[in-house]
Design a protein around this motif. Sequence first.
Motif, PDB file in Angstrom:
ATOM      1  N   VAL A  16       0.840  -1.200   0.000  1.00  0.00           N
ATOM      2  CA  VAL A  16       0.000   0.000   0.000  1.00  0.00           C
ATOM      3  C   VAL A  16       0.876   1.251   0.000  1.00  0.00           C
ATOM      4  CG1 VAL A  16      -1.662   1.364   1.324  1.00  0.00           C
ATOM      5  CG2 VAL A  16      -1.985  -1.103   1.083  1.00  0.00           C
ATOM      6  N   GLY A  17       1.943   1.233   0.816  1.00  0.00           N
ATOM      7  CA  GLY A  17       2.844   2.374   0.880  1.00  0.00           C
ATOM      8  C   GLY A  17       3.499   2.673  -0.462  1.00  0.00           C
ATOM      9  N   LEU A  18       3.980   1.628  -1.149  1.00  0.00           N
ATOM     10  CA  LEU A  18       4.596   1.824  -2.459  1.00  0.00           C
ATOM     11  C   LEU A  18       3.593   2.342  -3.483  1.00  0.00           C
ATOM     12  CD1 LEU A  18       6.963  -1.254  -2.900  1.00  0.00           C
ATOM     13  CD2 LEU A  18       7.629   1.142  -2.733  1.00  0.00           C
ATOM     14  N   THR A  19       2.384   1.813  -3.429  1.00  0.00           N
ATOM     15  CA  THR A  19       1.352   2.251  -4.370  1.00  0.00           C
ATOM     16  C   THR A  19       1.026   3.724  -4.172  1.00  0.00           C
ATOM     17  OG1 THR A  19       0.413   0.013  -4.328  1.00  0.00           O
ATOM     18  CG2 THR A  19      -0.935   1.759  -5.287  1.00  0.00           C
ATOM     19  N   VAL A  20       0.912   4.152  -2.925  1.00  0.00           N
ATOM     20  CA  VAL A  20       0.660   5.566  -2.636  1.00  0.00           C
ATOM     21  C   VAL A  20       1.837   6.420  -3.111  1.00  0.00           C
ATOM     22  CG1 VAL A  20       0.359   7.278  -0.806  1.00  0.00           C
ATOM     23  CG2 VAL A  20      -0.879   5.101  -0.701  1.00  0.00           C
ATOM     24  N   LEU A  21       3.053   5.957  -2.859  1.00  0.00           N
ATOM     25  CA  LEU A  21       4.241   6.705  -3.277  1.00  0.00           C
ATOM     26  C   LEU A  21       4.283   6.874  -4.791  1.00  0.00           C
ATOM     27  CD1 LEU A  21       7.020   7.960  -2.553  1.00  0.00           C
ATOM     28  CD2 LEU A  21       7.988   5.667  -2.820  1.00  0.00           C
ATOM     29  N   TYR A  22       4.007   5.784  -5.516  1.00  0.00           N
ATOM     30  CA  TYR A  22       4.084   5.835  -6.977  1.00  0.00           C
ATOM     31  C   TYR A  22       2.901   6.588  -7.586  1.00  0.00           C
ATOM     32  CZ  TYR A  22       7.875   2.419  -6.701  1.00  0.00           C
ATOM     33  OH  TYR A  22       9.060   1.773  -6.437  1.00  0.00           O
ATOM     34  N   ARG A  23       1.949   6.944  -6.768  1.00  0.00           N
ATOM     35  CA  ARG A  23       0.882   7.836  -7.243  1.00  0.00           C
ATOM     36  C   ARG A  23       1.448   9.218  -7.562  1.00  0.00           C
ATOM     37  NH1 ARG A  23      -1.836  11.080  -9.024  1.00  0.00           N
ATOM     38  NH2 ARG A  23      -4.029  11.600  -8.716  1.00  0.00           N
ATOM     39  N   PHE A  24       2.567   9.548  -6.917  1.00  0.00           N
ATOM     40  CA  PHE A  24       3.113  10.893  -7.049  1.00  0.00           C
ATOM     41  C   PHE A  24       4.513  10.945  -7.664  1.00  0.00           C
ATOM     42  CE2 PHE A  24       0.221  10.775  -3.381  1.00  0.00           C
ATOM     43  CZ  PHE A  24      -0.703  11.720  -3.772  1.00  0.00           C
ATOM     44  N   VAL A  25       5.294   9.860  -7.533  1.00  0.00           N
ATOM     45  CA  VAL A  25       6.658   9.861  -8.072  1.00  0.00           C
ATOM     46  C   VAL A  25       6.835   8.691  -9.033  1.00  0.00           C
ATOM     47  CG1 VAL A  25       7.555  10.910  -5.958  1.00  0.00           C
ATOM     48  CG2 VAL A  25       7.588   8.428  -6.195  1.00  0.00           C
ATOM     49  N   PRO A  26       7.693   8.839 -10.029  1.00  0.00           N
ATOM     50  CA  PRO A  26       7.913   7.748 -10.989  1.00  0.00           C
ATOM     51  C   PRO A  26       8.587   6.548 -10.334  1.00  0.00           C
ATOM     52  CG  PRO A  26       8.687   9.852 -11.865  1.00  0.00           C
ATOM     53  CD  PRO A  26       8.415  10.066 -10.404  1.00  0.00           C
ATOM     54  N   PRO A  27       8.142   5.332 -10.634  1.00  0.00           N
ATOM     55  CA  PRO A  27       8.865   4.149 -10.167  1.00  0.00           C
ATOM     56  C   PRO A  27      10.289   4.186 -10.725  1.00  0.00           C
ATOM     57  CG  PRO A  27       6.706   3.563 -11.034  1.00  0.00           C
ATOM     58  CD  PRO A  27       6.932   4.979 -11.407  1.00  0.00           C
ATOM     59  N   PRO A  28      11.299   4.119  -9.883  1.00  0.00           N
ATOM     60  CA  PRO A  28      12.680   4.280 -10.368  1.00  0.00           C
ATOM     61  C   PRO A  28      13.157   3.152 -11.261  1.00  0.00           C
ATOM     62  CG  PRO A  28      12.655   3.634  -8.062  1.00  0.00           C
ATOM     63  CD  PRO A  28      11.237   3.929  -8.430  1.00  0.00           C
TER      64      PRO A  28
END
Length: 221
Positions: A16-28
């Motif tokens: 869930v945390g990664l999904t929320v993060l990638y809502r705003f920043v590009p997956p590296p």
Amino acid sequence: MRLLAKIIVWFIAISVGLTVLYRFVPPPVTVTMLVDGNGITKDWVPLSRIDRNMVAAVVAAEDGKFCTHNGFDTQAIEKAMERNARGGRIRGGSTISQQTAKNVFLWQGEGWTRYLRKGFEVWFTFLIENLWDKRRIMEVYLNVAETGIGTYGVEAGAQRYFGKSAASLSPAEAGRMAAALPSPKTRSVKNPAGFTRRYGNTIAARIGTVKRGGYDSCVYE
């Protein structure tokens, strides 16, 4: 049981945390990129710098119900299961949302690992459909999808095949790229022949229908 419970809780929290993060920043980087022995060429661009022809092309080719489903196209899945039951090459009924979940969080996989991945794919598809909007799903998909040998994202693909930005792709160019997406290592984009050429032309012809019918409208609301 206590250890299993902890593993499940941590998995849910991290996913869930990664999904929320990638809502705003590009997956590296993705697992597919990391295991690619051909190296990685990619160039993340916002959706505003990707021609609408490319969006319409992938909707026409990959997922005509993208704007109306909740991540899963049950009819497409049922048809794929029927085809696979008859034998031959295994075909999927994955939506763009499912492919995005797979490409960002999981692995490609063959054999039993493919079936293991499918279980996780359902979970991550559910997450992105509820924590992202359709525009973000499309933006991420077009930036992480493999578009050629060692090439990821439509911007890198456009530069490689046409020597220009994805912001100015013609319907024919977008159709060719979309036609190659299911098998980017073997289907030629620059000089397509046979099936890829015919399929690319078919997709290009459908781009206008997608736009007029609003099948990509959720991306531009």
